[in-house]
Motif scaffolding. Sequence first.
Motif, PDB file in Angstrom:
ATOM      1  N   SER B  43       0.831  -1.210   0.000  1.00 32.90           N
ATOM      2  CA  SER B  43       0.000   0.000   0.000  1.00 32.90           C
ATOM      3  C   SER B  43       0.865   1.260   0.000  1.00 32.90           C
ATOM      4  N   GLN B  87      -7.176   0.621  -1.015  1.00 28.44           N
ATOM      5  CA  GLN B  87      -7.483  -0.503  -0.133  1.00 28.44           C
ATOM      6  C   GLN B  87      -8.575  -0.087   0.859  1.00 28.44           C
ATOM      7  N   ASP B 170      -5.356  -1.747  -5.219  1.00 27.97           N
ATOM      8  CA  ASP B 170      -4.788  -2.190  -3.945  1.00 27.97           C
ATOM      9  C   ASP B 170      -5.781  -3.071  -3.186  1.00 27.97           C
ATOM     10  N   GLU B 171      -5.544  -4.360  -3.198  1.00 33.46           N
ATOM     11  CA  GLU B 171      -6.378  -5.339  -2.491  1.00 33.46           C
ATOM     12  C   GLU B 171      -7.858  -5.161  -2.806  1.00 33.46           C
TER      13      GLU B 171
HETATM   14 MG   LIG Z   1      -2.024  -2.831   2.068  1.00 35.12          MG
END
Ligand SMILES: [Mg+2]
Lengths: 469, 257
Positions: B43, B87, B170-171
């Motif tokens: 991240s 995220q 991100d994720e």
């Molecule tokens: Mg992360």
Amino acid sequence: MVKEVSPLEIERNVGNFAYPETHTHDAGVGLTEKTIHYISDIKDDPDWVREFRLNAYKTFMSKPMPTHWASKDLEAIVFDNIRYYLSGGTQPKRNWEDVPDDVKRTFERLGIPEQERKFLAGVEAQFDSEAVYSNIKKAVGEQGVIFVGSAEGLKNHPEIFRKWFGKVIPTGDNKFSALNSAVFSGGSFIYVPPGVKVKHPLQAYFRINAENFGQFERTLIICDEGSELTYMEGCTAPKFNTATLHSAVVELVAMKGAKLQYITVQNWSANVFNLVTKRGIAHEDAEVKWIDCNIGSRLTMKYPGVIMKGRRARGEVLSIALAGDGQHQDTGAKMVHAADETTSNIISKSISIGKGRATYRGLVHIPKHLKNCKNNTECDALLINSTSRTDTYPAITVRGTGNSVQHEASVSQVSAEQIFYMQQRGLTEAQAMSLSVNGFVNDLVRQFPMEYSVELKRLIELEMEGSVG
Amino acid sequence: MNKLSITNLRVSIADQEIIRGLSLAVPKGEIHAIMGPNGSGKSTLAKVLTGHPDYKITAGEVLMDGENILALAPDERARKGLFLAFQYPSEIPGVTIANFLRAAVQARLPEGEELEATDYYAKLYEKMDLLEMDRSFTSRSVNEGFSGGEKKRNEILQLAMLQPKYAVLDETDSGLDIDALKVVAHGVNSLRGPNLGVILITHYQRLLDYIIPDHVHVMVQGRIVRSGGKELALELEEKGYESYETVKDEIGEPAMA
Ligand SMILES: [Mg+2]
Ligand SMILES: Nc1ncnc2c1ncn2[C@@H]1O[C@H](COP(=O)(O)OP(=O)(O)O)[C@@H](O)[C@H]1O
């Protein structure tokens, strides 16, 4: 980093320009009895008005500065350095063509004649101490609506004027109402006859052009039984290094069943002390609604109030205050319930940016003997960056058991993460901040007439552009 | 030229080095997955690329189509075509998705050009249909009260609307059930093409069953420790990251740990 100059940045200073002074009447610096006589002479006041002013002057001199609700910053006002009357004449023109060029250009830059053509029922434009232009659409005048300056009102319509003038807000209400009563000049007098519903708003625009100056307009609006009116005021001043004072008194009267809505979109420059007393009386089944948007000024102290005098009267204050760096918005509302089944509603939203400070002060009074009165108060504060400050001082006195009050308050922050999120979508920091602010005031602004919500949105954008510099 | 290239990047926060000499090049048209255990700096990389102000870049450069972007403000990078699906997306109370996206689309138009409202809504609804989002979404405040899955879907909606040149996801798979995962993957796959380069951050291989990457990189302790094809993801799924923990030891812990 290359910084783009957006058109907003230029426009932000829309009110920040001044033409050289060309006043023919100037009361000079400082305030004495002589100043009062000077003003009364020029305005050719009737004796009762001269006397009213002189009494008010005494009250002003004898009253201490407000301490209870005041800020220390008030001490920065030096009454001896202020000019109390400046004008190029006392007669407003009915036609923009007849307004002197510089002054006309001022109002054109502020967009007033254009708004008048587009959506207003009438306009009064005040430049320093006097209205330079005042006009009402013919059709509205023919309905019997009176829309003139305060001087013309007190001379030509004394039977209505004197009945209410100084009755809603007595001279001695506070030091600044006394000051206004002593030196008032300009402002509107409006009378709407019974049953007349004025479809489009009447508007007044208050422009300060001179330095070291105090503007003291006085407005009195009476909506007779069953009538309806929306009145709107706008204000700007150029940026000066010296303190400028704006101290108005606004009295509203809504007779039985009348509906009166008073909208302020104030955009004073950061050197203006804005100390205004505003109050309305709502008779039986009548409604007085203040929509009060305070952007700019160095210090604003303003707590619009409604006295609900008749049964089922309603009072409402919807306010938005935006305190930028170095500014203090000290605003709120006063609701005095004086009859059964009266209802009041206060929604206050404040935004503090940088070192800006916003204070909410509320007063709700419901005496013991009344039944079925209701108040709702909501105060929400938004802080943009951690040095901002916000205070809430609600004072609610409710006696008796048949009455209900509801009070909610919240404080929220625009976090750095929120700003980053919006910037990641392509918005500049200023756009991100103004979007957050607009989101914060959105549900309130939706209740405003369209034109003003658009204007307000624009002002918020301009203010944000300025605050990220 | 036509790539997002990161060279020897070093980043720290509060005197702790998080990214420790990372290099990676993502050409347009390719999808690169970055996999790695929690806390490896994935991240951080995403935020540094997009200009988050909290991180200090101590070395290295990031070029987007040949232009050094590290000196640009986050919004400038965004308007040049860099997008991050967060995220943890922020909530923006009172601002509707429709208004937010409209402002974002408007921000990409040349000065003086007004967004055409009907075109905008047509496109918005088309992308919402693609992501199986109800129309009522447009009038909800951005991310306010959204479930985890709704937030992620909303990120992909924004990706679809803003059509960046490079996107970091991100994720995006975390918090999604299998059905939602398929919908989101379908959305991303439909955007796939020669004009988009993607960095797909995840620590499960599950997502990569639906979005097939061109390359897979393993990130541990702020560095890419291994790169390979899509089969690398399967290997990771089987063996976990443990084998890389030894690599980590070889790299050496930061002094303060
Ligand atoms: Mg992360
Ligand atoms: N704002 C921050 N302040 C302090 N430490 C941070 C901050 N952001 C990330 N870190 C630290 O950096 C490391 C990497 O975090 P992160 O990039 O979120 O990893 P990942 O996304 O791979 O799980 C972690 O040890 C985390 O605690």
